[in-house]
Design an enzyme around this catalytic site. Structure first.
Site, mmCIF file in Angstrom:
data_model
loop_
_atom_site.group_PDB
_atom_site.id
_atom_site.type_symbol
_atom_site.label_atom_id
_atom_site.label_comp_id
_atom_site.label_asym_id
_atom_site.label_seq_id
_atom_site.Cartn_x
_atom_site.Cartn_y
_atom_site.Cartn_z
ATOM 1 N N TYR A 113 1.331 0.300 2.242
ATOM 2 C CA TYR A 113 2.198 -0.911 2.267
ATOM 3 C C TYR A 113 3.148 -0.917 3.261
ATOM 4 O O TYR A 113 3.922 -0.032 3.734
ATOM 5 C CB TYR A 113 3.011 -0.567 0.908
ATOM 6 C CG TYR A 113 4.086 -1.801 0.435
ATOM 7 C CD1 TYR A 113 3.610 -2.988 0.419
ATOM 8 C CD2 TYR A 113 5.334 -1.419 0.311
ATOM 9 C CE1 TYR A 113 4.505 -4.084 0.159
ATOM 10 C CE2 TYR A 113 5.954 -2.426 -0.132
ATOM 11 C CZ TYR A 113 5.698 -3.895 -0.277
ATOM 12 O OH TYR A 113 6.678 -4.794 -0.580
ATOM 13 N N ASP A 185 1.388 6.177 -3.834
ATOM 14 C CA ASP A 185 1.674 4.642 -4.323
ATOM 15 C C ASP A 185 0.453 4.090 -5.191
ATOM 16 O O ASP A 185 -0.593 3.761 -4.682
ATOM 17 C CB ASP A 185 1.858 3.558 -3.105
ATOM 18 C CG ASP A 185 2.269 2.238 -3.650
ATOM 19 O OD1 ASP A 185 1.861 2.026 -4.699
ATOM 20 O OD2 ASP A 185 3.156 1.620 -2.803
HETATM 21 C C1 LIG Z 1 4.831 -4.602 -3.982
HETATM 22 C C2 LIG Z 1 4.603 -3.585 -3.377
HETATM 23 C C3 LIG Z 1 5.552 -2.614 -3.414
HETATM 24 C C4 LIG Z 1 6.987 -3.022 -3.396
HETATM 25 O O1 LIG Z 1 7.592 -3.237 -4.721
HETATM 26 P P1 LIG Z 1 8.884 -4.357 -4.708
HETATM 27 O O2 LIG Z 1 9.193 -4.201 -5.898
HETATM 28 O O3 LIG Z 1 8.566 -5.625 -4.169
HETATM 29 O O4 LIG Z 1 9.819 -3.569 -3.747
HETATM 30 C C5 LIG Z 1 5.030 -1.309 -3.053
HETATM 31 N N1 LIG Z 1 3.828 -0.884 -3.010
HETATM 32 C C6 LIG Z 1 2.629 -1.819 -3.244
HETATM 33 C C7 LIG Z 1 1.329 -1.273 -2.884
HETATM 34 C C8 LIG Z 1 3.101 -2.989 -3.257
HETATM 35 O O5 LIG Z 1 2.129 -3.968 -3.304
#
Ligand SMILES: *Cc1c(COP(=O)(O)O)cnc(C)c1O
Length: 395
Positions: A113, A185
């Site tokens: 990300y 993530d």
């Molecule tokens: C959207 C997203 C984030 C961040 O999330 P927010 O709540 O917008 O800060 C992190 N990792 C991935 C893969 C995302 O798509």
């Protein structure tokens, strides 16, 4: 939570039962929301001794405990505890700050990300943490990138925008052999479709803004930790003064109740539309790991039990105007960032500006779709109209 049975139950059942104890609040199904800062002690002796389960709003309330309990229950075995953060990016930053510091080296997937990269290039660089980006397809060869001071490997699968799959069990084994931690993530699959702790992940991150919230009305993030990393995570959250507002915690808990149902529909409709797009003459490739044609399919099939509604396509070479005509014609796909809500979305993207370990040369214009909870027949009809507008401009 006395009446919360734990792991013998399946994840979908745990989504419904965990994080609530009706007998503790007059029999109502859902827990009350505590708007709380100050906690009053009954006596001076209690105050001096900090006696009691709670001490201060930022340090935890029955509301935060309910949500943490439900999220930990969803992660299941291997998860020792969960930290709640005000956004997905805050969860990523906190997990990194909890595990690496000045003088350390970290390995980060090139298809991570993008704001995760910004954190590494900004805060971490200033702190003296060095980042090396690696090709997400690297597998066991990641061993060659380790330095004596490599503390963390940060994985994300499938990758943001481009959806490369990573061999996480292999990468985790190498990392652990070298004494490094694995941060993931896991927003795309959620713990329902990827069991991060079973696959060797030490800290698993989710942007709860996406599917946990599920209604495009919440910013939220969380980090789940194993026993070895939980203390460092919680200390970092406390030291930084991070906490989530009570109504946002409640929305996250409410979203969890229907996560299984929503995700199953996003998965089914997303795959159906991905297959439909794959047959279109305008489309060069569909970047969705659940498709048999996808280079990451074998890994997806081995390690994942489902997919969400997010994937990308590469169009055959076409002028930008015709791509914009396609997007502008769509009425059921909003054009906006973020995803995971009930509604369908489309964006145009280009990874070539910021990838460094790999070259982004997809062979045509690229679009990312989020398939929402609408009837997929209506979505396909909308896309058909979009392709007609595309053809009219392309000539
Ligand atoms: C959207 C997203 C984030 C961040 O999330 P927010 O709540 O917008 O800060 C992190 N990792 C991935 C893969 C995302 O798509």
């Amino acid at each position: 939570m006395a009446k919360t049975p734990k792991n013998p139950l399946k994840p979908e059942t745990r989504l419904v039962t965990s994080g609530r104890d009706p007998q503790a609040y007059h029999g109502y199904v859902n827990p009350p929301v505590y708007h709380a800062s100050t906690l009053l002690y009954p006596t001076a002796e209690d105050q001096v001794a900090h006696r009691g389960r709670y001490s201060y709003g930022r340090r935890g309330t029955p509301t935060s405990e309910a949500l943490e309990g439900a999220l930990a229950s969803l992660e299941g075995e291997g998860c020792a505890g969960v930290a709640l953060l005000p956004s997905g990016l805050a969860a990523i930053a906190t997990a990194l700050l909890a595990t690496a510091g000045a003088g350390d080296h970290i390995l980060v997937s090139d298809s991570v990300y993008r704001p995760t990269r910004n954190f590494c290039e900004g805060v971490f660089k200033r702190m003296g943490v060095e980042t090396t980006y690696y090709d997400p397809l690297i597998g066991a060869d990641i061993a060659k990138l380790f330095k004596p001071n490599t503390r963390v490997v940060f994985v994300e699968a499938p990758g943001s925008q481009s959806f490369e799959m990573q061999d996480i069990p292999t990468i985790a084994q190498v990392a652990h052999d070298k004494g490094a931690l694995v941060l993931m993530d896991n927003t795309w699959a959620t713990p329902l479709y990827f069991r991060a702790f079973d696959k060797g992940v030490d800290l698993s991150i989710q942007a709860g803004t996406k599917y946990i919230g599920g209604h495009a009305d919440l910013m939220f993030g969380c980090v789940s930790a194993n026993a070895a990393t939980l203390k460092a995570l919680k200390d970092t959250v406390y030291t930084m003064g991070l906490c989530v507002g009570p109504d946002d915690m409640y929305l996250a808990l409410r979203g969890l109740r229907t996560l299984g149902l929503r995700l199953a529909r996003h998965y089914q409709s997303g795959l159906r539309i991905a297959r439909w797009l794959e047959q279109r003459p305008e489309v060069l490739r569909v970047l969705h790991p659940a498709l048999e044609s996808n280079p990451g399919h074998a890994i997806w099939q081995r390690d994942f039990t489902g997919a969400c509604g997010l994937f990308s396509i590469v169009l055959k070479p076409a002028n930008q105007k015709s791509v914009y005509a396609f997007m502008n014609e769509l009425t059921l796909f909003g054009m906006g960032y973020s995803w995971g809500g009930f509604e369908s979305l489309v964006i145009s993207f280009d990874c070539s500006e910021y990838r460094t370990a790999t070259k982004w040369a997809p062979g045509g214009p690229t679009l990312r779709f989020h398939i929402g909870l609408e009837d997929p027949d209506d979505l396909i009809a909308d896309l058909e109209r979009g392709f007609a507008a595309f053809a009219a401009v392309a000539g």
